[in-house]
Design a protein around this motif. Structure first.
Motif, PDB file in Angstrom:
ATOM      1  N   ALA A  68       0.839  -1.207   0.000  1.00  0.00           N
ATOM      2  CA  ALA A  68       0.000   0.000   0.000  1.00  0.00           C
ATOM      3  C   ALA A  68       0.870   1.251   0.000  1.00  0.00           C
ATOM      4  CB  ALA A  68      -0.927  -0.017   1.200  1.00  0.00           C
ATOM      5  N   GLY A  69       1.977   1.241  -0.726  1.00  0.00           N
ATOM      6  CA  GLY A  69       2.795   2.448  -0.869  1.00  0.00           C
ATOM      7  C   GLY A  69       4.250   2.244  -0.489  1.00  0.00           C
ATOM      8  N   GLY A  70       4.996   3.340  -0.564  1.00  0.00           N
ATOM      9  CA  GLY A  70       6.437   3.294  -0.310  1.00  0.00           C
ATOM     10  C   GLY A  70       6.765   3.036   1.149  1.00  0.00           C
ATOM     11  N   THR A  71       5.978   3.597   2.044  1.00  0.00           N
ATOM     12  CA  THR A  71       6.267   3.432   3.474  1.00  0.00           C
ATOM     13  C   THR A  71       6.139   1.963   3.873  1.00  0.00           C
ATOM     14  OG1 THR A  71       5.496   5.674   3.909  1.00  0.00           O
ATOM     15  CG2 THR A  71       5.567   4.175   5.790  1.00  0.00           C
ATOM     16  N   GLU A  72       5.096   1.313   3.401  1.00  0.00           N
ATOM     17  CA  GLU A  72       4.949  -0.109   3.732  1.00  0.00           C
ATOM     18  C   GLU A  72       6.090  -0.918   3.101  1.00  0.00           C
ATOM     19  OE1 GLU A  72       1.263  -2.223   2.629  1.00  0.00           O
ATOM     20  OE2 GLU A  72       2.439  -4.075   2.822  1.00  0.00           O
ATOM     21  N   GLU A  98      18.166   9.174   4.899  1.00  0.00           N
ATOM     22  CA  GLU A  98      17.062   8.360   4.357  1.00  0.00           C
ATOM     23  C   GLU A  98      15.718   9.010   4.693  1.00  0.00           C
ATOM     24  OE1 GLU A  98      17.670   5.416   2.522  1.00  0.00           O
ATOM     25  OE2 GLU A  98      19.705   6.183   2.723  1.00  0.00           O
ATOM     26  N   HIS A  99      14.702   8.558   3.999  1.00  0.00           N
ATOM     27  CA  HIS A  99      13.327   8.994   4.303  1.00  0.00           C
ATOM     28  C   HIS A  99      12.938   8.438   5.679  1.00  0.00           C
ATOM     29  CE1 HIS A  99       8.891   9.020   3.959  1.00  0.00           C
ATOM     30  NE2 HIS A  99       9.104  10.062   3.171  1.00  0.00           N
ATOM     31  N   HIS A 100      11.989   9.112   6.332  1.00  0.00           N
ATOM     32  CA  HIS A 100      11.553   8.663   7.663  1.00  0.00           C
ATOM     33  C   HIS A 100      11.019   7.228   7.648  1.00  0.00           C
ATOM     34  CE1 HIS A 100      12.402  12.266   9.849  1.00  0.00           C
ATOM     35  NE2 HIS A 100      11.828  12.992   8.911  1.00  0.00           N
ATOM     36  N   ALA A 101      10.514   6.778   6.519  1.00  0.00           N
ATOM     37  CA  ALA A 101      10.016   5.392   6.446  1.00  0.00           C
ATOM     38  C   ALA A 101      11.136   4.401   6.761  1.00  0.00           C
ATOM     39  CB  ALA A 101       9.430   5.113   5.061  1.00  0.00           C
ATOM     40  N   VAL A 102      12.348   4.718   6.334  1.00  0.00           N
ATOM     41  CA  VAL A 102      13.507   3.858   6.620  1.00  0.00           C
ATOM     42  C   VAL A 102      14.049   4.166   8.018  1.00  0.00           C
ATOM     43  CG1 VAL A 102      15.931   3.443   5.964  1.00  0.00           C
ATOM     44  CG2 VAL A 102      14.142   3.497   4.211  1.00  0.00           C
ATOM     45  N   ASN A 149      17.696  11.088  -3.101  1.00  0.00           N
ATOM     46  CA  ASN A 149      17.125  11.738  -1.921  1.00  0.00           C
ATOM     47  C   ASN A 149      15.880  12.566  -2.264  1.00  0.00           C
ATOM     48  OD1 ASN A 149      17.146  14.261   0.097  1.00  0.00           O
ATOM     49  ND2 ASN A 149      17.841  12.407   1.115  1.00  0.00           N
ATOM     50  N   ASN A 150      14.902  12.520  -1.381  1.00  0.00           N
ATOM     51  CA  ASN A 150      13.644  13.227  -1.650  1.00  0.00           C
ATOM     52  C   ASN A 150      13.744  14.733  -1.408  1.00  0.00           C
ATOM     53  OD1 ASN A 150      13.867  11.687   0.878  1.00  0.00           O
ATOM     54  ND2 ASN A 150      12.150  12.938   1.541  1.00  0.00           N
ATOM     55  N   GLU A 151      14.708  15.187  -0.630  1.00  0.00           N
ATOM     56  CA  GLU A 151      14.758  16.626  -0.335  1.00  0.00           C
ATOM     57  C   GLU A 151      15.715  17.379  -1.241  1.00  0.00           C
ATOM     58  OE1 GLU A 151      14.748  17.950   3.657  1.00  0.00           O
ATOM     59  OE2 GLU A 151      13.898  16.068   4.383  1.00  0.00           O
ATOM     60  N   SER A 174      17.366  -0.809  -1.577  1.00  0.00           N
ATOM     61  CA  SER A 174      17.419   0.590  -1.966  1.00  0.00           C
ATOM     62  C   SER A 174      16.000   1.145  -2.091  1.00  0.00           C
ATOM     63  CB  SER A 174      18.180   0.751  -3.283  1.00  0.00           C
ATOM     64  OG  SER A 174      18.320   2.125  -3.570  1.00  0.00           O
ATOM     65  N   ASP A 175      15.770   2.249  -1.381  1.00  0.00           N
ATOM     66  CA  ASP A 175      14.506   2.964  -1.491  1.00  0.00           C
ATOM     67  C   ASP A 175      14.559   3.749  -2.806  1.00  0.00           C
ATOM     68  OD1 ASP A 175      12.601   4.985  -1.432  1.00  0.00           O
ATOM     69  OD2 ASP A 175      12.776   5.335   0.718  1.00  0.00           O
ATOM     70  N   CYS A 176      13.821   3.264  -3.797  1.00  0.00           N
ATOM     71  CA  CYS A 176      13.852   3.893  -5.123  1.00  0.00           C
ATOM     72  C   CYS A 176      12.599   4.740  -5.356  1.00  0.00           C
ATOM     73  CB  CYS A 176      13.965   2.815  -6.205  1.00  0.00           C
ATOM     74  SG  CYS A 176      15.538   1.959  -6.175  1.00  0.00           S
ATOM     75  N   VAL A 177      11.930   5.109  -4.280  1.00  0.00           N
ATOM     76  CA  VAL A 177      10.651   5.822  -4.386  1.00  0.00           C
ATOM     77  C   VAL A 177      10.791   7.122  -5.179  1.00  0.00           C
ATOM     78  CG1 VAL A 177       8.903   7.050  -3.018  1.00  0.00           C
ATOM     79  CG2 VAL A 177       9.600   4.747  -2.356  1.00  0.00           C
ATOM     80  N   GLN A 178      11.835   7.900  -4.907  1.00  0.00           N
ATOM     81  CA  GLN A 178      11.995   9.167  -5.640  1.00  0.00           C
ATOM     82  C   GLN A 178      12.678   8.966  -6.984  1.00  0.00           C
ATOM     83  OE1 GLN A 178      10.955  12.306  -5.190  1.00  0.00           O
ATOM     84  NE2 GLN A 178       9.895  11.816  -3.297  1.00  0.00           N
ATOM     85  N   ALA A 179      13.502   7.936  -7.080  1.00  0.00           N
ATOM     86  CA  ALA A 179      14.298   7.754  -8.292  1.00  0.00           C
ATOM     87  C   ALA A 179      13.486   7.186  -9.452  1.00  0.00           C
ATOM     88  CB  ALA A 179      15.473   6.827  -7.986  1.00  0.00           C
ATOM     89  N   ALA A 199       3.695   4.355  -6.415  1.00  0.00           N
ATOM     90  CA  ALA A 199       3.126   4.778  -7.703  1.00  0.00           C
ATOM     91  C   ALA A 199       2.840   6.273  -7.800  1.00  0.00           C
ATOM     92  CB  ALA A 199       1.839   3.993  -7.968  1.00  0.00           C
ATOM     93  N   HIS A 200       2.490   6.916  -6.663  1.00  0.00           N
ATOM     94  CA  HIS A 200       2.067   8.322  -6.778  1.00  0.00           C
ATOM     95  C   HIS A 200       3.221   9.276  -7.025  1.00  0.00           C
ATOM     96  CE1 HIS A 200       2.908   9.972  -2.574  1.00  0.00           C
ATOM     97  NE2 HIS A 200       3.107   8.683  -2.389  1.00  0.00           N
ATOM     98  N   LYS A 201       4.446   8.747  -7.065  1.00  0.00           N
ATOM     99  CA  LYS A 201       5.596   9.595  -7.376  1.00  0.00           C
ATOM    100  C   LYS A 201       5.844   9.627  -8.891  1.00  0.00           C
ATOM    101  CE  LYS A 201       6.520   9.831  -2.911  1.00  0.00           C
ATOM    102  NZ  LYS A 201       6.413  11.035  -2.102  1.00  0.00           N
TER     103      LYS A 201
HETATM  104  N1  PLP Z   1      10.746   7.003   0.480  1.00  0.00           N
HETATM  105  C1  PLP Z   1      10.964   8.183  -0.107  1.00  0.00           C
HETATM  106  C2  PLP Z   1      12.345   8.510  -0.589  1.00  0.00           C
HETATM  107  C3  PLP Z   1       9.922   9.093  -0.289  1.00  0.00           C
HETATM  108  O1  PLP Z   1      10.150  10.273  -0.866  1.00  0.00           O
HETATM  109  C4  PLP Z   1       8.623   8.734   0.181  1.00  0.00           C
HETATM  110  C5  PLP Z   1       7.498   9.689   0.067  1.00  0.00           C
HETATM  111  O2  PLP Z   1       7.680  10.893   0.099  1.00  0.00           O
HETATM  112  C6  PLP Z   1       8.449   7.476   0.780  1.00  0.00           C
HETATM  113  C7  PLP Z   1       9.530   6.644   0.909  1.00  0.00           C
HETATM  114  C8  PLP Z   1       7.100   7.036   1.282  1.00  0.00           C
HETATM  115  O3  PLP Z   1       6.259   6.708   0.203  1.00  0.00           O
HETATM  116  P1  PLP Z   1       4.660   6.709   0.381  1.00  0.00           P
HETATM  117  O4  PLP Z   1       4.225   8.125   0.369  1.00  0.00           O
HETATM  118  O5  PLP Z   1       4.153   5.971  -0.816  1.00  0.00           O
HETATM  119  O6  PLP Z   1       4.350   5.991   1.637  1.00  0.00           O
END
Ligand code: PLP
Length: 393
Positions: A68-72, A98-102, A149-151, A174-179, A199-201
């Protein structure tokens, strides 16, 4: 319609993505686990989506798991590997940016006795592979380093880290959410064992993510329930979301070069224009080794949040590098990790471009920035102090 320069937090959904999703939210409502024709139709769509995503990643379909998304996805990767490999060690290496999810998944494991090394980064936000090598111990079971990096958009040396991890027989996530959408996500070339996607990225739906898990990786499940996702992640599959994510990822893959070229040219124009027309502005991160769509400026002497609110009144959306917590502005952990002073971290604003942005929008935004920055600086005690000193000299 306002001007949207905030594509890192989320993007507009593509029209053709929405089109492929709609039937699965209406007439084709079957549960993919049901045996009747409605269920079989949904199951076939989910199977096709898995194949399509695997194709983009150069992976096998049975290596793709829907979340259900990148955080999960990040939580599953980190906690799942930690729990499944506990008898081999309890040490995880990651970075301070890293993102807070990690970071929060690691902090949670730390409370359970795991040891976490948060490696520093250089001023562009990049981790040094030699530092990773030095941090490895006999107990290291996982290395987790984001692809981008997301920022500040910094691209990490993923292939090199993956090579090292492979040599040392340590799992690499590797968190590839932004890449995703901006870089080639070929998991074989990247030398990764696990990657997270959202997907929403990349112009897909929110609440839809995926985890690539290389066959053979030892990883525990986090969500127990039905036998979905080959009994590794329970819960009725969100068919529409999965179908939308596959379409969005395929679009992103097909148009990657075209979009990157367009967005990169706009980014360079934006940066040059701001730096030519406003004094005391610093670009955070590396000018080159960053995602094509990312701009992160510090506007000295003013609060990023104040700038953000003023831009919003003009219908321009961006993000600041600070988050308001308990009434005070907490500067971004990423900017602080790059070593910039706290005041500059507090004065940061991030503009993240997307494929729908135009040069006209950039011109309008820079025009407004000039006016707003000048107004906020006139009200800034810090700025007035510096100016008074200037007069005295
Ligand atoms: N990892 C990175 C690098 C992100 O930028 C984000 C979202 O901003 C996430 C993880 C979390 O993804 P999600 O919003 O789908 O939970």
């Amino acid at each position: 319609m306002g001007i949207y320069f905030d594509n890192a937090p989320t993007t507009f959904i593509d029209n053709d993505v929405l089109d492929v999703m709609l039937p699965y939210l209406t007439k084709k409502c079957g549960n993919p686990n049901s045996i009747h024709s409605f269920g079989r139709e949904a199951a076939a769509a989910v199977a096709r989506a898995r194949e399509d995503i695997a194709g983009v990643l150069n992976a096998k379909a049975d290596e793709i798991y829907f979340t259900a998304g990148g955080t999960e996805a990040d939580n599953w990767a980190i906690k799942g590997v930690a729990y499944a490999n506990r008898e081999n060690g309890n040490h995880i290496i990651t970075t301070q940016v890293e993102h807070h999810a990690v970071l929060e998944a690691c902090a949670f494991l730390k409370k359970q006795g795991y040891k976490i090394t948060y490696l520093p980064v250089d001023k562009s936000g990049r981790v040094n592979v030699r530092d990773i090598e030095k941090a490895i111990t006999a107990k290291t079971i996982l290395i987790s380093v984001m692809a981008a990096n997301n920022e500040i958009g910094t691209l990490m040396p993923v292939e090199e880290i993956g090579k090292l991890a492979k040599e040392r027989k340590i799992y690499f996530h590797s968190d590839c959410v932004q890449a995703a959408g901006a870089i080639d996500l070929n998991v074989i070339k990247m030398n990764v064992d696990i990657i997270s996607l959202s997907a929403h990225k990349f112009y897909g739906p929110k609440g839809a993510g995926a985890l690539y898990i290389r066959n053979g990786v030892k990883i525990d499940s986090l969500i127990h329930g039905g036998n979905q996702e080959r009994a590794r992640r329970g819960g009725t599959t969100n068919t529409a979301a999965v179908v939308g994510m596959a379409k969005a990822l395929t679009n992103a893959f097909d148009d990657r070069e075209k979009n990157n070229k367009k967005i990169l040219a706009m980014r360079e124009y934006f940066i040059d224009k701001v730096q030519a027309s406003i004094d005391n502005v610093y670009l955070n991160g590396d000018r080159q080794g960053r995602l094509p769509n990312n701009i992160n400026f510090s506007f000295e002497f003013i609060e990023g949040e104040a700038l953000l609110y003023s831009l919003d009144l003009d219908g321009i959306a961006a993000s600041s590098g600070s988050a308001c917590s308990a009434g005070s502005l907490e500067p971004s952990h990423v900017l602080l990790a790059t070593g910039i002073p706290i005041e500059l971290a507090r004065s940061s604003v991030r503009f993240t471009l997307g494929k729908h942005n135009t040069y006209k929008e950039i011109d309008k935004t820079v025009d407004r920035l000039k006016v707003i920055v000048a107004r906020l600086r006139r009200m800034s005690p810090l700025f007035l102090e510096v100016k008074t000193q200037d007069y005295k000299v």
